[in-house]
Design a protein around this motif. Sequence first.
Motif, PDB file in Angstrom:
ATOM      1  N   ASP A   1      57.712 100.606  17.251  1.00  0.00           N
ATOM      2  CA  ASP A   1      57.711 100.094  15.873  1.00  0.00           C
ATOM      3  C   ASP A   1      56.915  98.796  15.768  1.00  0.00           C
ATOM      4  O   ASP A   1      56.159  98.603  14.840  1.00  0.00           O
ATOM      5  N   SER A   2      57.075  97.910  16.740  1.00  0.00           N
ATOM      6  CA  SER A   2      56.239  96.715  16.810  1.00  0.00           C
ATOM      7  C   SER A   2      56.234  96.211  18.241  1.00  0.00           C
ATOM      8  O   SER A   2      57.149  96.503  19.023  1.00  0.00           O
ATOM      9  N   PHE A   3      55.197  95.449  18.582  1.00  0.00           N
ATOM     10  CA  PHE A   3      55.095  94.931  19.938  1.00  0.00           C
ATOM     11  C   PHE A   3      56.268  94.015  20.273  1.00  0.00           C
ATOM     12  O   PHE A   3      56.819  94.065  21.377  1.00  0.00           O
ATOM     13  N   ALA A   4      56.644  93.151  19.332  1.00  0.00           N
ATOM     14  CA  ALA A   4      57.717  92.204  19.604  1.00  0.00           C
ATOM     15  C   ALA A   4      59.032  92.921  19.862  1.00  0.00           C
ATOM     16  O   ALA A   4      59.756  92.591  20.810  1.00  0.00           O
ATOM     17  N   VAL A   5      59.367  93.890  19.022  1.00  0.00           N
ATOM     18  CA  VAL A   5      60.622  94.626  19.207  1.00  0.00           C
ATOM     19  C   VAL A   5      60.605  95.378  20.533  1.00  0.00           C
ATOM     20  O   VAL A   5      61.607  95.418  21.260  1.00  0.00           O
ATOM     21  N   GLN A   6      59.460  95.944  20.864  1.00  0.00           N
ATOM     22  CA  GLN A   6      59.339  96.686  22.120  1.00  0.00           C
ATOM     23  C   GLN A   6      59.537  95.758  23.324  1.00  0.00           C
ATOM     24  O   GLN A   6      60.213  96.111  24.299  1.00  0.00           O
ATOM     25  N   CYS A   7      58.951  94.572  23.259  1.00  0.00           N
ATOM     26  CA  CYS A   7      59.089  93.613  24.358  1.00  0.00           C
ATOM     27  C   CYS A   7      60.521  93.103  24.470  1.00  0.00           C
ATOM     28  O   CYS A   7      61.055  92.964  25.586  1.00  0.00           O
ATOM     29  N   ASN A   8      61.145  92.800  23.344  1.00  0.00           N
ATOM     30  CA  ASN A   8      62.533  92.335  23.381  1.00  0.00           C
ATOM     31  C   ASN A   8      63.460  93.407  23.941  1.00  0.00           C
ATOM     32  O   ASN A   8      64.418  93.110  24.655  1.00  0.00           O
ATOM     33  N   TYR A   9      63.168  94.657  23.647  1.00  0.00           N
ATOM     34  CA  TYR A   9      63.917  95.765  24.229  1.00  0.00           C
ATOM     35  C   TYR A   9      63.735  95.773  25.753  1.00  0.00           C
ATOM     36  O   TYR A   9      64.688  95.995  26.514  1.00  0.00           O
ATOM     37  N   GLY A  10      62.508  95.500  26.191  1.00  0.00           N
ATOM     38  CA  GLY A  10      62.239  95.442  27.625  1.00  0.00           C
ATOM     39  C   GLY A  10      63.000  94.326  28.317  1.00  0.00           C
ATOM     40  O   GLY A  10      63.496  94.500  29.440  1.00  0.00           O
TER      41      GLY A  10
ATOM     42  N   HIS B   1      48.601  91.438  14.071  1.00  0.00           N
ATOM     43  CA  HIS B   1      48.605  92.672  14.856  1.00  0.00           C
ATOM     44  C   HIS B   1      49.109  92.441  16.275  1.00  0.00           C
ATOM     45  O   HIS B   1      49.434  93.386  16.991  1.00  0.00           O
ATOM     46  N   ALA B   2      49.197  91.155  16.661  1.00  0.00           N
ATOM     47  CA  ALA B   2      49.587  90.829  18.022  1.00  0.00           C
ATOM     48  C   ALA B   2      51.051  90.400  18.078  1.00  0.00           C
ATOM     49  O   ALA B   2      51.811  90.571  17.126  1.00  0.00           O
ATOM     50  N   HIS B   3      51.434  89.835  19.204  1.00  0.00           N
ATOM     51  CA  HIS B   3      52.784  89.338  19.387  1.00  0.00           C
ATOM     52  C   HIS B   3      52.708  88.141  20.324  1.00  0.00           C
ATOM     53  O   HIS B   3      51.758  87.980  21.075  1.00  0.00           O
ATOM     54  N   ARG B   4      53.698  87.298  20.258  1.00  0.00           N
ATOM     55  CA  ARG B   4      53.737  86.147  21.161  1.00  0.00           C
ATOM     56  C   ARG B   4      55.171  85.880  21.561  1.00  0.00           C
ATOM     57  O   ARG B   4      56.110  86.199  20.827  1.00  0.00           O
ATOM     58  N   VAL B   5      55.320  85.321  22.719  1.00  0.00           N
ATOM     59  CA  VAL B   5      56.649  85.011  23.213  1.00  0.00           C
ATOM     60  C   VAL B   5      56.944  83.529  22.964  1.00  0.00           C
ATOM     61  O   VAL B   5      56.086  82.672  23.176  1.00  0.00           O
ATOM     62  N   LEU B   6      58.109  83.256  22.456  1.00  0.00           N
ATOM     63  CA  LEU B   6      58.574  81.887  22.254  1.00  0.00           C
ATOM     64  C   LEU B   6      59.536  81.553  23.388  1.00  0.00           C
ATOM     65  O   LEU B   6      60.534  82.251  23.592  1.00  0.00           O
ATOM     66  N   VAL B   7      59.221  80.503  24.124  1.00  0.00           N
ATOM     67  CA  VAL B   7      60.023  80.132  25.286  1.00  0.00           C
ATOM     68  C   VAL B   7      60.456  78.681  25.146  1.00  0.00           C
ATOM     69  O   VAL B   7      59.622  77.779  24.998  1.00  0.00           O
ATOM     70  N   GLU B   8      61.748  78.452  25.171  1.00  0.00           N
ATOM     71  CA  GLU B   8      62.267  77.096  25.118  1.00  0.00           C
ATOM     72  C   GLU B   8      61.911  76.348  26.396  1.00  0.00           C
ATOM     73  O   GLU B   8      61.810  76.937  27.464  1.00  0.00           O
TER      74      GLU B   8
END
Length: 266
Positions: free
Chosen positions: A62-71, A146-153
């Motif tokens: 569905d989206s790159f971010a959702v897919q990565c968070n699932y991973g 169209h991309a995704h990014r990771v937010l890291v504290e």
Amino acid sequence: MHLLEKITPLILTYNEAPNINRTLQHLTWAQKIVVIDSYSTDETLDICYSYPQVQVFQRKFDSFAVQCNYGLEKIASEWVLSLDADYVLTNELINEIKALPEETDLDSYSVRFKYCVFGKPLRGTLLPPRKVLYRREKAIYKDDGHAHRVLVEGKSRILFAYIYHDDRKSLSRWFWAQDRYVVIEAKKILEAPVSELSLSDRIRKQKILAPFIILIYCLILKGGILDGWHGWYYAFQRVLVEILLAIRLIESEKLQHTDFGTNNDC
């Protein structure tokens, strides 16, 4: 135990048979590799299953971010190495990661990229550094156009070595992917307030200048002209993407005006 033993690579796949084997060949040091596959129909899964460390989980995209968070939910290790299926780790980067201290106040590491055309690394590309190595519990992914990014504290720094971005999929597949991307990018550019757009997106919104600027930037400022036909190939790709985006922006704007006019007539 060194840091490599605390890292799980995370890879998203969809019909990545031309790429995934080269990526996995440089991850054999990992005890576990998590692949989130969007129901590939080529040989991607066969290649993945040939590596005993790989665990494949399939999920409809569905989206790159959702897919990565699932991973991330499928990973138990302290650290995650987030990779695209066409990223190839260099031996220099593997050794640099191996030498990182286990105990550190840092929570993420960014890595620079060298774009490859038919396996040849170019002198300069448009790829910015990306946070690819991070503590799992500190990270969450967000969609960005169209991309995704990771937010890291927490604290972060850039590593010295590179990752090769070496996509060998067919040109028709590249067109298919770029058309999907520019639709999302056009929506973002048209709907976001101008004050929230980056300088590059403001230039893109003008539609005319971006393709010419990108051509000069790739060939002259980034030294692509010194890479011979590989550099021209990359520059033509980037220019074509900007032209596709300009066409999508024009189409979206005209459709909006048409809909507005139709509503007024009603």
